[in-house]
Design an enzyme around this catalytic site. Structure first.
Site, PDB file in Angstrom:
ATOM      1  N   ASN A 178      -3.146  -4.444  -1.250  1.00  0.00           N
ATOM      2  CA  ASN A 178      -4.413  -4.492  -1.980  1.00  0.00           C
ATOM      3  C   ASN A 178      -4.671  -3.229  -2.791  1.00  0.00           C
ATOM      4  O   ASN A 178      -5.333  -3.266  -3.826  1.00  0.00           O
ATOM      5  CB  ASN A 178      -5.582  -4.754  -1.024  1.00  0.00           C
ATOM      6  CG  ASN A 178      -5.648  -3.736   0.100  1.00  0.00           C
ATOM      7  OD1 ASN A 178      -4.701  -3.608   0.889  1.00  0.00           O
ATOM      8  ND2 ASN A 178      -6.749  -3.016   0.202  1.00  0.00           N
ATOM      9  N   HIS A 217      -1.434  -3.437   6.117  1.00  0.00           N
ATOM     10  CA  HIS A 217      -2.874  -3.639   5.905  1.00  0.00           C
ATOM     11  C   HIS A 217      -3.747  -3.107   7.040  1.00  0.00           C
ATOM     12  O   HIS A 217      -4.667  -2.323   6.794  1.00  0.00           O
ATOM     13  CB  HIS A 217      -3.150  -5.132   5.680  1.00  0.00           C
ATOM     14  CG  HIS A 217      -4.419  -5.414   4.949  1.00  0.00           C
ATOM     15  ND1 HIS A 217      -4.933  -4.588   3.967  1.00  0.00           N
ATOM     16  CD2 HIS A 217      -5.292  -6.460   5.037  1.00  0.00           C
ATOM     17  CE1 HIS A 217      -6.048  -5.092   3.491  1.00  0.00           C
ATOM     18  NE2 HIS A 217      -6.298  -6.232   4.112  1.00  0.00           N
ATOM     19  N   VAL A 218      -3.516  -3.539   8.264  1.00  0.00           N
ATOM     20  CA  VAL A 218      -4.284  -3.026   9.399  1.00  0.00           C
ATOM     21  C   VAL A 218      -3.675  -1.686   9.806  1.00  0.00           C
ATOM     22  O   VAL A 218      -2.486  -1.600  10.100  1.00  0.00           O
ATOM     23  CB  VAL A 218      -4.252  -4.008  10.586  1.00  0.00           C
ATOM     24  CG1 VAL A 218      -4.955  -3.401  11.794  1.00  0.00           C
ATOM     25  CG2 VAL A 218      -4.904  -5.317  10.189  1.00  0.00           C
ATOM     26  N   ASP A 242       0.837  -1.205   0.000  1.00  0.00           N
ATOM     27  CA  ASP A 242       0.000   0.000   0.000  1.00  0.00           C
ATOM     28  C   ASP A 242       0.868   1.249   0.000  1.00  0.00           C
ATOM     29  O   ASP A 242       1.093   1.872   1.050  1.00  0.00           O
ATOM     30  CB  ASP A 242      -0.979  -0.006   1.179  1.00  0.00           C
ATOM     31  CG  ASP A 242      -2.188  -0.889   0.914  1.00  0.00           C
ATOM     32  OD1 ASP A 242      -2.246  -1.536  -0.147  1.00  0.00           O
ATOM     33  OD2 ASP A 242      -3.074  -0.954   1.794  1.00  0.00           O
ATOM     34  N   HIS A 258      -9.799  -6.108   9.137  1.00  0.00           N
ATOM     35  CA  HIS A 258      -9.190  -7.148   8.286  1.00  0.00           C
ATOM     36  C   HIS A 258      -8.962  -8.450   9.049  1.00  0.00           C
ATOM     37  O   HIS A 258      -8.000  -9.181   8.766  1.00  0.00           O
ATOM     38  CB  HIS A 258      -7.877  -6.638   7.693  1.00  0.00           C
ATOM     39  CG  HIS A 258      -8.041  -5.379   6.890  1.00  0.00           C
ATOM     40  ND1 HIS A 258      -8.857  -5.315   5.784  1.00  0.00           N
ATOM     41  CD2 HIS A 258      -7.495  -4.135   7.046  1.00  0.00           C
ATOM     42  CE1 HIS A 258      -8.806  -4.087   5.275  1.00  0.00           C
ATOM     43  NE2 HIS A 258      -8.008  -3.358   6.026  1.00  0.00           N
ATOM     44  N   HIS A 293       1.768  -8.227   3.099  1.00  0.00           N
ATOM     45  CA  HIS A 293       0.809  -7.153   3.397  1.00  0.00           C
ATOM     46  C   HIS A 293      -0.234  -7.543   4.437  1.00  0.00           C
ATOM     47  O   HIS A 293      -0.386  -6.862   5.456  1.00  0.00           O
ATOM     48  CB  HIS A 293       0.113  -6.683   2.122  1.00  0.00           C
ATOM     49  CG  HIS A 293      -0.687  -5.425   2.324  1.00  0.00           C
ATOM     50  ND1 HIS A 293      -0.109  -4.236   2.741  1.00  0.00           N
ATOM     51  CD2 HIS A 293      -2.013  -5.167   2.188  1.00  0.00           C
ATOM     52  CE1 HIS A 293      -1.037  -3.309   2.850  1.00  0.00           C
ATOM     53  NE2 HIS A 293      -2.211  -3.842   2.526  1.00  0.00           N
ATOM     54  N   TYR A 296      -1.799   4.728  -2.623  1.00  0.00           N
ATOM     55  CA  TYR A 296      -3.258   4.841  -2.529  1.00  0.00           C
ATOM     56  C   TYR A 296      -3.816   5.601  -3.736  1.00  0.00           C
ATOM     57  O   TYR A 296      -4.744   6.391  -3.629  1.00  0.00           O
ATOM     58  CB  TYR A 296      -3.677   5.530  -1.230  1.00  0.00           C
ATOM     59  CG  TYR A 296      -3.630   4.608  -0.034  1.00  0.00           C
ATOM     60  CD1 TYR A 296      -4.770   4.033   0.482  1.00  0.00           C
ATOM     61  CD2 TYR A 296      -2.405   4.303   0.568  1.00  0.00           C
ATOM     62  CE1 TYR A 296      -4.714   3.173   1.559  1.00  0.00           C
ATOM     63  CE2 TYR A 296      -2.338   3.429   1.648  1.00  0.00           C
ATOM     64  CZ  TYR A 296      -3.494   2.871   2.137  1.00  0.00           C
ATOM     65  OH  TYR A 296      -3.436   2.006   3.199  1.00  0.00           O
TER      66      TYR A 296
END
Length: 466
Positions: free
Chosen positions: A237, A357-358, A204, A330, A320, A207
């Site tokens: 993602n 991710h989190v 990530d 998540h 990730h 964005y």
């Protein structure tokens, strides 16, 4: 010529294209199951006032409109570097002028270039957007722990970087889910203050979410740091950007952030490994196939089996989606990957697994198969670099026995590998303009532990089996 170049750049994003891209971004978030603000995520609290100035929560929605006043179509933009095999560095830069050659001149004295390397270039189109010319040039062989000065494309300003050391100590800056907010700026400023040899980013990045000009603004934002130290990244993602029946995923990411996958025997830019100063680092892809029949699984198994713990006593993994996560955000998204790959990591005695991710921070004890295990890996979640989606404040209670420290704040981590047996990990929370060390721990390498001596024969069979 500069006016014509500016006109070309502006023509890449007509108003209707922007509306389409925004709509695609919103649809993608909904389709991918991304959390909605007010559910798993809440926006960060307002930044405290200092000297009568209140910081904006986000950067401009259209930051690409702010080009460097001195730039021309031939000047290198969005310069960043990454490792490209032993004693080599890949220099990546973008130009609006397609006639600029993919060359880098470099040397150990400012303004004096004793070597020249020629590389390759690529470009891509995405709906109504067309990228500039993206140059990838591998330079070297280079001396360890040495400052080099370089110029891209035979034109424009001089840059400089420092190569990593060949032996301990090694200092790594770690940040995930970076984005382009004012919190991102604070995080980058704090990383700049710390002495580090390399930056690791577990997914990530920009964005951009289909709005391709945000890749350009991200490249400009990180250039002051990414042009001076190697950035080693893996996808998250938000790098997918796939459109069903029209665009495959990771097109922008693969074109702009080329990593040394070929040098590590991988066939995909989405997973690879590298070695530096006694550390074997593996970057895994959470969003490409990873089950036991996948290419990534076969590559990982072979890569782990080749590790020489005498040469690289430390083994660290970046991916990730976290495998151990006590935040409600998540929850469980890394479970299937963990079920497939955790036995391989355990067999290879991996020391540390770092995830993003989190949008919060958490450090776990050594764990395996859901429980505390002295021969398992230390798991760290650090998806709190400064993204626009806000922080994940909701944690599961009671706290699992394996969870040591957790906090929903923006920040970055620092991992200093002191020697073959000891490393010092610290996490630094953003507190207005100053980083505040909130968590720290000493980590012992499994290379010198009884885990390898007692269980090496049994678990090596897992790695060596067909």
């Amino acid at each position: 010529m500069e006016e014509r170049a500016g006109a070309r750049r502006r023509s890449r994003s007509p108003p209707m294209a922007l509306l389409l891209l925004l709509l695609l971004s919103a649809c993608s978030s909904a389709a991918s199951g991304a959390p909605v603000l007010g559910e798993d995520y809440v926006r960060p609290p307002p930044a405290p006032r200092r000297c009568g100035v209140h910081r904006k929560a986000l950067l401009s929605l259209f930051p690409w409109s702010k080009k460097k006043a001195s730039s021309s179509a031939s000047d290198p933009q969005q310069v960043h570097i990454s490792l490209a095999g032993a004693k080599h560095m890949r220099v990546t830069f973008i130009t609006d002028d397609n006639s600029v050659p993919s060359v880098v001149d470099y040397g150990t004295e400012a303004g004096t270039y004793t070597s020249t390397s020629q590389g390759e270039s690529t470009s891509y189109s995405y709906l109504m957007y067309s990228s500039g010319k993206i140059h990838h040039v591998v330079i070297g062989p280079l001396n360890d722990n040495t400052v080099y000065y370089y110029q891209c494309g035979g034109h424009g300003p001089e840059f400089q970087f420092k190569t990593p050391p060949s032996q301990f100590p090694l200092s790594l800056a770690v940040v995930g889910d970076l984005g382009q907010t004012s919190w991102t700026t604070s995080t980058l400023n704090h990383i700049k203050q710390c002495e580090h040899d390399m930056l690791l980013l577990p997914g990530d990045l920009s964005y951009a979410d289909y709005m391709q000009h945000l890749w350009d603004s991200f490249g400009t934002l990180v250039e002051p740091l990414a042009s001076t130290r190697p950035w080693m990244v893996t996808e998250g993602n938000h790098e997918k950007e796939n459109i069903l029946f029209f665009k495959s995923g990771f097109q922008s990411y693969n074109a702009r952030w080329k990593m040394p996958y070929e040098e590590s025997g991988s066939t995909s830019n989405l997973y690879y490994s590298f070695e530096v100063a006694g550390v074997h680092a593996i970057m895994l892809g959470s969003y490409t196939d990873y089950d036991e029949s996948s290419d990534q699984y076969a590559w990982l198994k072979a890569d782990l089996a080749k590790i020489d713990r005498k040469r690289t006593p430390w083994v660290i993994i970046l991916l990730h989606a976290p495998w151990y996560n006590s935040n409600w955000a998540h929850q469980g998204e890394g479970d299937s990957m963990m079920a497939a790959m955790e036995p391989l990591l355990y067999a290879a005695h991996v020391d540390i697994v770092i995830a993003g991710h989190v949008h919060a921070y958490e450090r776990a004890k050594r764990v395996y198969k859901g429980g505390i295990d002295p021969c398992g890996a230390v798991h760290i979640t650090i998806g709190d670099g400064g993204n626009r989606e806000g922080l994940a404040h909701r944690y599961r209670n009671p706290k699992p026995t394996w969870s040591v420290f957790r906090e929903a704040s923006f920040g970055h981590g620092e991992l200093k590998i002191v020697n073959a047996t000891h490393a010092h990990w610290t996490w630094h929370r953003n507190d207005d303009e100053e980083p505040v060390r909130t968590d720290d721990a000493w980590i012992n390498s499994l290379a010198g532990s009884g885990c390898i001596q007692d269980g090496s024969h049994e678990y090596r069979k897992i790695l060596m089996s067909p």
